[in-house]
Design a protein around this motif. Structure first.
Motif, short mmCIF file in Angstrom:
data_model
loop_
_atom_site.label_atom_id
_atom_site.label_comp_id
_atom_site.label_asym_id
_atom_site.label_seq_id
_atom_site.Cartn_x
_atom_site.Cartn_y
_atom_site.Cartn_z
N ARG A 1 2.45 2.75 6.48
CA ARG A 1 1.54 3.90 6.49
C ARG A 1 2.16 5.11 7.19
N ASP A 2 3.25 4.89 7.94
CA ASP A 2 3.93 6.00 8.61
C ASP A 2 5.20 6.44 7.90
N ILE A 3 5.44 5.92 6.69
CA ILE A 3 6.59 6.38 5.91
C ILE A 3 6.49 7.89 5.70
N GLU A 4 7.60 8.55 5.84
CA GLU A 4 7.64 10.00 5.74
C GLU A 4 7.04 10.49 4.41
N GLY A 5 6.08 11.40 4.52
CA GLY A 5 5.47 12.00 3.33
C GLY A 5 4.23 11.31 2.82
N GLU B 1 8.89 14.98 -5.33
CA GLU B 1 10.09 15.08 -4.49
C GLU B 1 9.89 14.34 -3.17
N ASP B 2 8.70 14.45 -2.59
CA ASP B 2 8.41 13.73 -1.35
C ASP B 2 8.50 12.22 -1.58
N LEU B 3 7.99 11.77 -2.71
CA LEU B 3 8.02 10.34 -3.01
C LEU B 3 9.45 9.84 -3.18
N LYS C 1 15.26 8.17 4.84
CA LYS C 1 14.37 8.53 5.94
C LYS C 1 14.20 7.34 6.88
N ALA C 2 14.03 7.63 8.16
CA ALA C 2 14.08 6.58 9.19
C ALA C 2 13.00 5.51 9.02
N VAL C 3 11.73 5.92 8.91
CA VAL C 3 10.65 4.93 8.83
C VAL C 3 10.69 4.23 7.48
#
Length: 244
Positions: A154-158, A187-189, A205-207
């Motif tokens: 749930r904290d994945i970027e975007g 693009e975010d996905l 992305k980190a998460v």
């Protein structure tokens, strides 16, 4: 909220474009009026050539009894409804769907994150149809998914909205669960989850990278279809329902 998720595969001899046209113009007006349906989504793939399905249809019901009463038994790929509109919709699917190739999933949806006030219309959606790793029971899979993986996902970027969907009849379900992540832009996905076509992904992305690493702990990745599409809300009578 209980929902019926149908992963749609077009009938042989029909192009993807012909399929979408029939689905949207002929079938959707019937399906959204199926008895008991309070919310109805259609999700069209953003990259049809690489998609595992031609679309996803989601029908929501307030109770499991309402769902079964409209769409039939919990386990089968097919169904034999007795309600008038549901029966008409079932008859119509033979015009454009390969029924035997169309997985269906019946589950209870839990909203894990919502930064859009329940409005998913026009959002881009990553649906992962989860299959547990060999050696795990469904209960062990679910415990890990809920307690370890969901706080990451749930904290994945975007991600602006995130659902987990648990099967109401795990013994007969084709999947152990469905994870649905929503993004405001394609693009975010892609930036978070990788390429549009693959069953797997290689995020930077980190998460998202941490979540990808974690799925190997409880998922059989090669057996887990994923679907990327844009969602359209065709009906919404859920005013006052928490999360919608």
């Amino acid at each position: 909220m209980y929902k019926h998720v149908a992963c749609l595969v077009r009938k042989e001899g029909t192009s993807h474009g012909e399929f979408v046209d029939y689905w949207q113009t002929h079938h959707t007006p019937i399906a959204r009026d199926i008895e008991g349906v309070v919310r109805y989504h259609t999700v069209v793939p953003t990259d049809p050539e690489h998609s595992e399905f031609d679309g996803v249809a989601e029908l929501y019901f307030e109770s499991l009894d309402d769902l079964h009463d409209a769409l039939g038994s919990p386990g089968s790929r097919d169904y034999d409804p007795t309600k008038a509109v549901a029966a008409k919709a079932r008859e119509d699917v033979d015009e454009f769907l390969a029924i035997d190739e169309r997985p269906r999933f019946i589950g209870e949806e839990v909203v894990q994150k919502d930064a859009v006030g329940g409005d998913t219309n026009g959002l881009y959606k990553h649906s992962a149809f989860l299959v547990r790793k060999e050696g795990l029971t469904h209960e062990e899979f679910r415990d890990y998914w809920e307690t370890q993986h969901t706080p990451l996902a749930r904290d994945i970027e975007g991600v602006v909205r995130y659902h987990t969907v648990y099967p109401t009849d795990p013994e007969n379900a084709e999947f152990d669960g469905v994870a649905e992540l929503y993004f405001e832009t394609l693009e975010d996905l892609h930036d978070a989850l990788g390429s549009p076509g693959s069953r797997d992904y290689d995020p930077t992305k980190a998460v998202a990278a941490k979540a990808r690493e974690d799925v190997d702990e409880f998922l059989a990745i090669d057996e887990r279809p994923r679907f990327i599409g844009r969602e359209t809300v065709r009906k919404d009578a859920t005013e006052g329902v928490e999360g919608y």
